[in-house]
Design a protein around this motif. Structure first.
Motif, short mmCIF file in Angstrom:
data_model
loop_
_atom_site.label_atom_id
_atom_site.label_comp_id
_atom_site.label_asym_id
_atom_site.label_seq_id
_atom_site.Cartn_x
_atom_site.Cartn_y
_atom_site.Cartn_z
N VAL A 265 54.19 46.89 41.17
CA VAL A 265 52.96 46.52 41.87
C VAL A 265 52.09 47.74 42.13
O VAL A 265 50.89 47.76 41.84
CB VAL A 265 53.29 45.81 43.21
CG1 VAL A 265 52.02 45.61 44.04
CG2 VAL A 265 53.94 44.45 42.94
N VAL A 266 52.69 48.80 42.68
CA VAL A 266 51.92 49.99 43.03
C VAL A 266 51.45 50.72 41.77
O VAL A 266 50.31 51.20 41.70
CB VAL A 266 52.75 50.91 43.95
CG1 VAL A 266 51.96 52.17 44.29
CG2 VAL A 266 53.12 50.17 45.23
N THR A 267 52.31 50.79 40.76
CA THR A 267 51.90 51.40 39.49
C THR A 267 50.70 50.68 38.90
O THR A 267 49.77 51.32 38.36
CB THR A 267 53.07 51.38 38.48
OG1 THR A 267 54.12 52.21 38.98
CG2 THR A 267 52.62 51.89 37.11
N SER A 268 50.67 49.35 39.01
CA SER A 268 49.59 48.57 38.40
C SER A 268 48.23 48.89 39.02
O SER A 268 47.20 48.62 38.41
CB SER A 268 49.88 47.07 38.54
OG SER A 268 49.63 46.60 39.86
N SER A 269 48.21 49.48 40.20
CA SER A 269 46.93 49.83 40.83
C SER A 269 46.33 51.09 40.23
O SER A 269 45.17 51.41 40.50
CB SER A 269 47.13 50.03 42.34
OG SER A 269 47.79 51.26 42.60
N GLY A 270 47.12 51.84 39.44
CA GLY A 270 46.63 53.07 38.84
C GLY A 270 46.87 54.31 39.67
O GLY A 270 46.37 55.38 39.34
N THR A 271 47.66 54.20 40.72
CA THR A 271 47.88 55.34 41.61
C THR A 271 48.84 56.34 41.00
O THR A 271 49.41 56.12 39.92
CB THR A 271 48.38 54.85 42.99
OG1 THR A 271 48.27 55.91 43.93
CG2 THR A 271 49.83 54.40 42.92
N ASP A 272 49.07 57.45 41.71
CA ASP A 272 49.88 58.55 41.20
C ASP A 272 51.38 58.29 41.36
O ASP A 272 51.81 57.40 42.09
CB ASP A 272 49.51 59.84 41.93
CG ASP A 272 49.86 59.79 43.41
OD1 ASP A 272 50.94 60.26 43.78
OD2 ASP A 272 49.05 59.24 44.20
N THR A 273 52.18 59.09 40.69
CA THR A 273 53.63 58.93 40.69
C THR A 273 54.23 59.16 42.07
O THR A 273 55.16 58.45 42.48
CB THR A 273 54.26 59.91 39.68
OG1 THR A 273 53.77 59.59 38.37
CG2 THR A 273 55.78 59.81 39.67
N TYR A 274 53.73 60.13 42.80
CA TYR A 274 54.29 60.46 44.11
C TYR A 274 54.09 59.30 45.10
O TYR A 274 54.99 58.94 45.85
CB TYR A 274 53.67 61.75 44.65
CG TYR A 274 53.87 62.91 43.70
CD1 TYR A 274 55.07 63.62 43.68
CD2 TYR A 274 52.88 63.27 42.79
CE1 TYR A 274 55.27 64.67 42.79
CE2 TYR A 274 53.07 64.32 41.89
CZ TYR A 274 54.27 65.01 41.89
OH TYR A 274 54.47 66.03 41.00
N SER A 275 52.91 58.71 45.08
CA SER A 275 52.65 57.55 45.94
C SER A 275 53.52 56.37 45.53
O SER A 275 54.01 55.62 46.38
CB SER A 275 51.17 57.15 45.86
OG SER A 275 50.34 58.17 46.37
N THR A 276 53.70 56.18 44.24
CA THR A 276 54.50 55.06 43.74
C THR A 276 55.95 55.18 44.18
O THR A 276 56.55 54.22 44.69
CB THR A 276 54.43 55.01 42.21
OG1 THR A 276 53.06 54.86 41.79
CG2 THR A 276 55.25 53.85 41.66
N ILE A 277 56.55 56.35 43.99
CA ILE A 277 57.95 56.53 44.36
C ILE A 277 58.13 56.46 45.87
O ILE A 277 59.12 55.92 46.38
CB ILE A 277 58.49 57.86 43.81
CG1 ILE A 277 58.42 57.87 42.27
CG2 ILE A 277 59.93 58.09 44.26
CD1 ILE A 277 59.18 56.75 41.59
N SER A 278 57.16 56.95 46.62
CA SER A 278 57.22 56.85 48.08
C SER A 278 57.18 55.40 48.53
O SER A 278 57.89 55.00 49.47
CB SER A 278 56.07 57.64 48.71
OG SER A 278 56.12 57.58 50.11
N ALA A 279 56.36 54.58 47.86
CA ALA A 279 56.30 53.15 48.19
C ALA A 279 57.63 52.47 47.89
O ALA A 279 58.11 51.63 48.67
CB ALA A 279 55.17 52.48 47.41
#
Length: 462
Positions: A265-279
């Protein structure tokens, strides 16, 4: 305007205390947010994105792993013994393979999940070297980030450290596949340090001795975790092998588990890797997901206090019935470690793990505790079936035994869920790459609105 805050005590009472005013507002929130449960049935809403039998709504496709708990018999789906597949390989075969070859499995299985094929000897050596050279943190990162404001909650602590690593990456927002792979390999390699150093930093603030050991390039991931965690750096071969096994079994579990779906879900928004793994970390922290093994160990600690004779079936049964009746432990009505969203006959991870738990229990002098776990494993499904309406079978899941293993390994409870994350970060990385390569569409499911449209009233007319 209210008066300014004059003291730290006043500030604490405003920010951290649940005042009568907050309770009043919370009641207003609950009153205006509650939805009649029958409406979910009426509109066929799949709460939890699952039907009443636990089958998930199809939300994506994946090549990474598969959780199989049913088979087709005479054209109908029927429950079967659970199987877990990594890139098409049965986890039981993978485990047997690296055990027969007498080497640690974490690095080999990480390679498989990330790149889709089992490595050759040369590829595995090269991958191990890649991880080893990335087992480092930016200059002064331990002092400036990990040592500052350490938390008793290691999952939050690690998440903050991961978000801080964003600031040290000149290509933090680059979502090209080579760059995301670089970031993922860095985080996989750095995670054990973030976890162990964060734990030591918190203990140091509590007045304990401080010791920070650099990873040993010759050791496996499991060996390094034990070595960095212990003041004397010592561990047995069996301890390292079992921790390595735990990391392999927790590495991935299909695309639909909560933290991996969060990754998609978070990856699909186009955000960065650090934010994705933190989520993903935030999701895994929950007691209904990665935090479940802590609940199991706490439940058993309470059971061992309340049950006088652990070998007395009637006394153990009475305790378990008390759990379901909301009379024991946390009064939530749950026997923790029993049941799974997918598996109904058996959890293959628990089956594999159990074979090694008995061996470790004997080495550590925990035979009596292990016998109690086995007794509960056999009794609980029968008792749950007697007391609850069942849509599918109930069995011991991997969390049932993992907490006992970590306890026998001397791993502190604060690190139970981070150990899970140290494994699952490989799966998250693989799924992030899969989402970026294949989909490129933001995930946005539908919610049915129930609120009636209303006319706006001016403030003085309300």
């Amino acid at each position: 305007m209210t008066n300014s805050v004059n003291s730290a005590k006043d500030l604490d009472s405003i920010l951290f205390d649940i005042s009568p005013k907050i309770k009043e507002l919370a009641g207003l929130c609950e009153a205006n947010t509650g939805i009649d449960k029958e409406l979910f049935v009426k509109h066929d809403v799949k709460r939890g994105l699952r039907d009443v039998n636990g089958k998930g709504v199809l939300a994506g496709l994946t090549n990474i792993s598969d959780v199989c708990a049913k088979k087709i018999v005479n054209g109908e789906e029927v429950p079967c013994a659970g199987n877990l597949y990594y890139r098409g390989y049965n986890i039981k075969d993978l485990v047997r393979g690296f055990l027969d070859a007498d080497h640690f499995g974490y690095e080999e299985i990480a390679y498989l999940l990330l790149f889709g094929e089992l490595p050759t000897v040369v590829q595995l050596d090269g991958f191990h070297e890649t991880l080893t050279e990335r087992r480092t943190l930016p200059p002064n990162f331990v002092r400036d980030v990990i040592m500052k404001a350490p938390s008793h909650d290691m999952m939050n602590n690690i998440s903050r450290a991961i978000l801080n690593l964003y600031s040290y990456d000149e290509k933090a927002d680059d979502t090209s596949i080579p760059n995301v792979l670089r970031q993922c390999l860095n985080l996989i390699s750095e995670f054990p340090m973030l976890m162990v150093y964060g734990y030591h930093a918190y203990n140091y603030r509590q007045g304990q001795d401080m010791y920070i050991y650099a990873p040993d390039p010759q050791k496996s991931t499991a060996e390094n975790i034990l070595m960095m965690l212990r003041e004397d750096r010592q561990y047995t071969e069996l301890e390292a092998r079992i921790l390595d096994m735990a990391l392999v079994l927790h590495m991935d579990h299909g695309g639909g588990n909560n933290s991996t779906f969060t990754t998609h879900v978070v990856t699909s928004s186009g955000t960065d890797t650090y934010s994705t793994i933190s989520a993903a970390m935030a999701s895994l922290k929950g007691p209904k997901h990665g935090g479940a093994n802590i609940k199991v160990t706490q439940m058993f600690a309470d059971m061992k206090e309340e049950v006088k004779d652990w070998e007395d079936d009637d006394e153990v049964r009475a305790y378990l019935e008390g759990l379901l009746a909301r009379e024991r432990f946390d009064k939530k009505g749950l026997i923790y470690g029993m049941g799974h969203a997918i598996y109904s006959v058996s959890d293959p991870r628990a089956e594999i793990f159990k074979k090694f738990v008995a061996q470790l229990a004997h080495e550590k002098g925990y035979d009596k505790e292990y016998a109690l776990y086995e007794k509960v494993e056999h009794m609980a499904p029968e008792i749950i079936a007697e007391k609850r309406k069942m849509y599918k079978g109930v069995n011991a899941n991997v969390d049932f035994y993992s907490g006992l293993v970590y306890h026998m390994l001397g791993i502190p409870e604060q690190l139970y869920t981070p150990i899970f994350a140290a494994a699952r970060i490989v799966g998250w990385s693989a799924h992030r790459l899969e989402e970026l390569i294949n989909v490129d569409k933001i995930i946005r499911p539908a919610y049915m609105p129930l609120a009636e449209y209303r006319e706006y009233k001016n403030l003085n007319d309300r």
